[in-house]
Design a protein around this motif. Structure first.
Motif, PDB file in Angstrom:
ATOM      1  N   THR A   1       0.996  -1.200   0.127  1.00 56.33           N
ATOM      2  CA  THR A   1      -0.027  -0.039  -0.028  1.00 56.33           C
ATOM      3  C   THR A   1       0.791   1.310   0.055  1.00 56.33           C
ATOM      4  O   THR A   1       1.876   1.354   0.719  1.00 56.33           O
ATOM      5  N   ASP A   2       0.186   2.159  -0.691  1.00 54.59           N
ATOM      6  CA  ASP A   2       1.266   3.516  -0.684  1.00 54.59           C
ATOM      7  C   ASP A   2      -0.052   4.638  -0.702  1.00 54.59           C
ATOM      8  O   ASP A   2      -1.118   4.316  -0.581  1.00 54.59           O
TER       9      ASP A   2
ATOM     10  N   SER B   1      -6.204   0.829  -2.096  1.00 52.84           N
ATOM     11  CA  SER B   1      -5.707  -0.438  -1.675  1.00 52.84           C
ATOM     12  C   SER B   1      -6.737  -1.459  -1.623  1.00 52.84           C
ATOM     13  O   SER B   1      -7.812  -1.128  -1.077  1.00 52.84           O
ATOM     14  N   ILE B   2      -6.520  -2.679  -2.120  1.00 50.39           N
ATOM     15  CA  ILE B   2      -7.464  -3.746  -2.036  1.00 50.39           C
ATOM     16  C   ILE B   2      -6.784  -4.882  -1.359  1.00 50.39           C
ATOM     17  O   ILE B   2      -5.917  -5.415  -1.514  1.00 50.39           O
ATOM     18  N   CYS B   3      -7.708  -5.009  -0.006  1.00 49.73           N
ATOM     19  CA  CYS B   3      -7.024  -6.000   0.923  1.00 49.73           C
ATOM     20  C   CYS B   3      -7.576  -7.447   0.422  1.00 49.73           C
ATOM     21  O   CYS B   3      -8.669  -7.905   0.219  1.00 49.73           O
ATOM     22  N   ALA B   4      -6.541  -8.379   0.510  1.00 52.03           N
ATOM     23  CA  ALA B   4      -6.558  -9.854   0.342  1.00 52.03           C
ATOM     24  C   ALA B   4      -6.768 -10.447   1.520  1.00 52.03           C
ATOM     25  O   ALA B   4      -7.592 -11.602   1.750  1.00 52.03           O
TER      26      ALA B   4
ATOM     27  N   LYS C   1      -3.308  -1.187  -5.513  1.00 49.64           N
ATOM     28  CA  LYS C   1      -2.461  -2.304  -4.834  1.00 49.64           C
ATOM     29  C   LYS C   1      -3.229  -3.307  -4.137  1.00 49.64           C
ATOM     30  O   LYS C   1      -4.083  -2.993  -3.092  1.00 49.64           O
ATOM     31  N   LEU C   2      -2.386  -4.478  -4.220  1.00 53.95           N
ATOM     32  CA  LEU C   2      -3.055  -5.350  -3.304  1.00 53.95           C
ATOM     33  C   LEU C   2      -2.354  -5.795  -1.901  1.00 53.95           C
ATOM     34  O   LEU C   2      -0.998  -5.411  -2.073  1.00 53.95           O
TER      35      LEU C   2
ATOM     36  N   GLY D   1      -9.501   0.729   0.299  1.00 54.03           N
ATOM     37  CA  GLY D   1      -9.686   2.002   0.778  1.00 54.03           C
ATOM     38  C   GLY D   1      -8.312   2.722   0.613  1.00 54.03           C
ATOM     39  O   GLY D   1      -7.451   2.350  -0.069  1.00 54.03           O
ATOM     40  N   PRO D   2      -8.283   4.014   0.652  1.00 55.57           N
ATOM     41  CA  PRO D   2      -7.106   5.157   0.613  1.00 55.57           C
ATOM     42  C   PRO D   2      -5.933   4.381   1.560  1.00 55.57           C
ATOM     43  O   PRO D   2      -5.904   3.930   2.593  1.00 55.57           O
TER      44      PRO D   2
END
Length: 349
Positions: free
Chosen positions: A252-253, A258-261, A288-289, A315-316
């Motif tokens: 994440t940046d 951000s997409i959480c796995a 980003k994953l 989320g951001p």
């Protein structure tokens, strides 16, 4: 295809960041959100826990979606009025004492009076305390210096301050010319602002959603149970919109969505995660994953409470979570874009 106005989102964010809302004392900010949505003529209702549910009816009402973001924040309560007229505090939410050292704060009494103060080490003065730099930052050593002439517990109580009063931290909001947003409590007020602007956009464009969609502004996420109830039986998908955590080993940046796995609760629904990635790639949304090892969301709370739903988390990206937080307007924009396409997309099941 149009997207939510990022400047408007940041304007909303400034307003809700300025309203103190530690978990357990969120009525003022919920009232702000309620008024915002009522003016848009969006149906709202409060649950018994004090959260707010907004509903936009879709073409298909046999299947529902829920999107949630939490407006409650970290904070503290008065634990003890000390002999020196200062306050010992007990923390609300998962953070460390060192992250609030030196911060300005507000104490709100049960009658609604508000007093300012500063959170300090008892051993702050290097001219007096030899161990000022080495002393442990903990409940015994951290105290609130109240901005009133008080030196005894009796003088403090005469102000109306008592054990159990809520303490909120100065957010210190700043938006830089380079597009960074610096403030406490971007977790998760950044996501709340994004959802409010999304609802405003959907109404202004008169968009027909494919499915009835509920937007839950939860108010107890920081203490673990904000979004685990009031889920309609028709709900198929539940998407939490919460911060993406940054640090060593994380993808994440501050510039992407951000997409959480997976987080501490386990993997999020695989098909929903793939659906979100496909939406991002098809619409040139930067993402980003990631996996968050010490994290839980309203979506994972809903799963733990037994609801038979498909759950996800996006989320951001937020730097220095639960401390001196920062994100960038491009992360706000990419999150808003993905949510816009998501609510207009088909269900994964």
């Amino acid at each position: 295809m149009s997207y939510a106005n990022t400047e408007e989102t940041i304007s909303i964010l400034r307003k809700i960041l300025a309203i103190p809302s530690p978990s357990g004392n969120t009525n003022e900010v919920i009232s702000f959100v309620e008024k915002f949505l009522t003016e848009l003529e969006i149906e709202t209702t409060r649950n018994r826990k004090g959260g707010l549910i907004a509903t936009i009816k879709g073409i298909d009402s046999s299947k529902h979606r829920i999107l949630t973001a939490h407006v409650d924040t970290l904070g503290a309560m008065v634990k003890e009025i000390k002999a020196n007229g200062r306050l010992k505090i007990d923390l609300i939410g998962g953070f460390k004492f060192n992250s609030i050292e030196g911060e300005y704060c507000q104490i709100e009494t049960a009658s609604g009076k508000k007093y300012t103060g500063t959170i300090l080490m008892h051993q702050t003065s290097v001219h007096v305390y030899k161990d000022a730099g080495k002393a442990e930052r903990n409940q015994e050593n951290i105290e609130i210096r109240i901005d009133e002439k008080v030196h005894t517990p009796e003088e403090v109580r005469a102000l109306g301050i008592e054990v159990g009063d809520f303490v909120s931290f100065d957010p210190r909001i700043e938006v830089t010319p380079s597009g960074y947003i610096k403030s406490r409590h971007l977790d998760d007020k950044a996501s709340v602002a994004i959802l409010l602007q999304l609802m405003k956009q959907l109404k202004s464009e008169n968009m027909a959603l494919p499915y009835t969609t509920h937007f839950l502004i939860s108010n107890n996420e920081e203490i673990g149970y904000g979004g685990n109830s009031n889920i309609t039986p028709e709900t198929v998908e539940y998407l939490a919109v919460d911060m993406g955590a940054m640090g060593d080993g994380q993808s994440t940046d501050e510039y992407t969505v951000s997409i959480c796995a997976k987080d501490a609760s386990g993997p999020y629904h695989y098909e929903l995660r793939k659906h979100l990635v496909q939406l991002a790639e098809a619409n040139k949304i930067k993402y980003k994953l990631d996996i968050y090892p010490y994290y839980g969301s309203d979506a994972s709370a809903a799963i733990r409470s037994g609801h038979d739903i498909v759950h996800g988390l996006i989320g951001p990206g937020i730097d220095s979570s639960h401390a001196f937080e920062r994100t960038h307007q491009s992360s706000i924009e990419n999150t808003a874009k993905l949510l816009y396409h998501y609510v207009l997309s088909d269900l994964v099941l």
